[in-house]
Design a protein around this motif. Structure first.
Motif, mmCIF file in Angstrom:
data_model
loop_
_atom_site.group_PDB
_atom_site.id
_atom_site.type_symbol
_atom_site.label_atom_id
_atom_site.label_comp_id
_atom_site.label_asym_id
_atom_site.label_seq_id
_atom_site.Cartn_x
_atom_site.Cartn_y
_atom_site.Cartn_z
ATOM 1 N N LYS A 1 0.829 -1.213 0.000
ATOM 2 C CA LYS A 1 0.000 0.000 0.000
ATOM 3 C C LYS A 1 0.860 1.259 0.000
ATOM 4 O O LYS A 1 0.503 2.276 -0.613
ATOM 5 N N ALA A 2 1.991 1.198 0.701
ATOM 6 C CA ALA A 2 2.863 2.375 0.810
ATOM 7 C C ALA A 2 3.695 2.599 -0.441
ATOM 8 O O ALA A 2 4.208 3.707 -0.654
ATOM 9 N N LEU A 3 3.851 1.556 -1.268
ATOM 10 C CA LEU A 3 4.724 1.652 -2.446
ATOM 11 C C LEU A 3 4.394 2.828 -3.356
ATOM 12 O O LEU A 3 5.270 3.655 -3.646
ATOM 13 N N PRO A 4 3.158 2.965 -3.871
ATOM 14 C CA PRO A 4 2.879 4.109 -4.751
ATOM 15 C C PRO A 4 2.987 5.450 -4.042
ATOM 16 O O PRO A 4 3.357 6.454 -4.662
ATOM 17 N N TRP A 5 2.683 5.481 -2.741
ATOM 18 C CA TRP A 5 2.804 6.731 -1.991
ATOM 19 C C TRP A 5 4.258 7.195 -1.957
ATOM 20 O O TRP A 5 4.550 8.366 -2.256
ATOM 21 N N CYS A 6 5.157 6.290 -1.611
ATOM 22 C CA CYS A 6 6.580 6.660 -1.520
ATOM 23 C C CYS A 6 7.127 7.063 -2.882
ATOM 24 O O CYS A 6 7.835 8.065 -3.010
ATOM 25 N N PHE A 7 6.786 6.274 -3.896
ATOM 26 C CA PHE A 7 7.370 6.536 -5.213
ATOM 27 C C PHE A 7 6.870 7.841 -5.816
ATOM 28 O O PHE A 7 7.659 8.713 -6.187
ATOM 29 N N PHE A 8 5.547 7.980 -5.928
ATOM 30 C CA PHE A 8 4.998 9.149 -6.616
ATOM 31 C C PHE A 8 5.165 10.429 -5.807
ATOM 32 O O PHE A 8 5.547 11.475 -6.354
ATOM 33 N N ILE A 9 4.888 10.378 -4.504
ATOM 34 C CA ILE A 9 5.031 11.581 -3.681
ATOM 35 C C ILE A 9 6.494 12.004 -3.608
ATOM 36 O O ILE A 9 6.819 13.196 -3.709
ATOM 37 N N GLY A 10 7.397 11.032 -3.447
ATOM 38 C CA GLY A 10 8.821 11.357 -3.406
ATOM 39 C C GLY A 10 9.296 12.015 -4.686
ATOM 40 O O GLY A 10 10.034 13.007 -4.662
ATOM 41 N N TYR A 11 8.865 11.466 -5.823
ATOM 42 C CA TYR A 11 9.253 12.027 -7.122
ATOM 43 C C TYR A 11 8.745 13.459 -7.260
ATOM 44 O O TYR A 11 9.494 14.355 -7.665
#
Length: 214
Positions: free
Chosen positions: A67-77
């Motif tokens: 669940k955290a994967l897309p949050w970390c990737f997209f928000i970080g980018y």
């Protein structure tokens, strides 16, 4: 991942310690630290696809990681590229309009709008079709299994494409502001180095996406 997060943390600490240095001040340390934070968040997404039950993670912990994967990737980018865009936009306004001072809140508004839109998409994605840890059998080898993050309700493509459009928009906007500031001294914008960094980032994407999709 650990080295990337440690490097980002170390760079931010160094920036804070050297924040009164003239060259650091010219580079706008507040945006540099936000850039480091975005880099660390993006690097954290690597952990979500690097472990399975053999490392002692429970299925519930792996599901939360998915669940955290897309949050970390997209928000970080978006944080990384938004920080660079805001930094260059502020410098461009100072040099273009001969203003002595441009407030930070004046240049971060476009970035905040995109960030809020992406968070909205991620909330909807996580609420109705979250990624979950799924272990599947191998048709060719009944004894072999493989685990991966996968949406269990329906395809996540609508959310993924929406977020990718935002990333492309932010990247194109950054390239545009880089072109506008190409004649400003490197002491203030570092246009060449930022362009090479974006190019290296895109190359990493081209190499990583086929591996991650396996």
């Amino acid at each position: 991942m650990g080295m990337a997060i440690a490097n980002a943390t170390g760079c931010c600490l160094w920036i804070w310690l050297m924040r009164n240095n003239k060259k650091i001040l010219a580079s706008q340390p507040e945006f540099l630290c936000v850039l480091c934070f975005g880099s660390a968040v993006t690097a954290a997404s690597i952990a979500m696809i690097s472990f399975d039950e053999s490392y002692g993670w429970s299925v519930n912990a792996l599901a939360h990681g998915c669940k955290a994967l897309p949050w970390c990737f997209f928000i970080g980018y978006l944080i990384m590229y938004g920080a660079i865009f805001s930094k260059l936009s502020r410098t461009n306004q100072v040099f273009s309009f001969r203003r002595k001072k441009v407030e930070i809140n004046r240049v971060v508004r476009p970035f905040l709008v995109v960030l809020m839109l992406s968070i909205t998409v991620l909330i909807i994605w996580t609420s109705i079709n979250p990624l979950a840890w799924v272990r599947m059998g191998n048709k060719n080898d009944p004894l072999a299994t493989s685990g991966k993050c996968k949406s269990v309700n329906f395809s996540p493509l609508p959310f993924f494409i929406t977020l990718m459009v935002m990333i492309v928009m932010v990247t194109i906007s950054l390239l545009a502001i880089l072109w506008q500031t190409k004649d400003i001294q490197d002491e203030f914008v570092e246009s060449n180095w930022i362009f090479y960094g974006i190019l290296a980032h895109l190359q990493a994407w081209v190499m990583a996406l086929p591996i991650v999709s396996l």
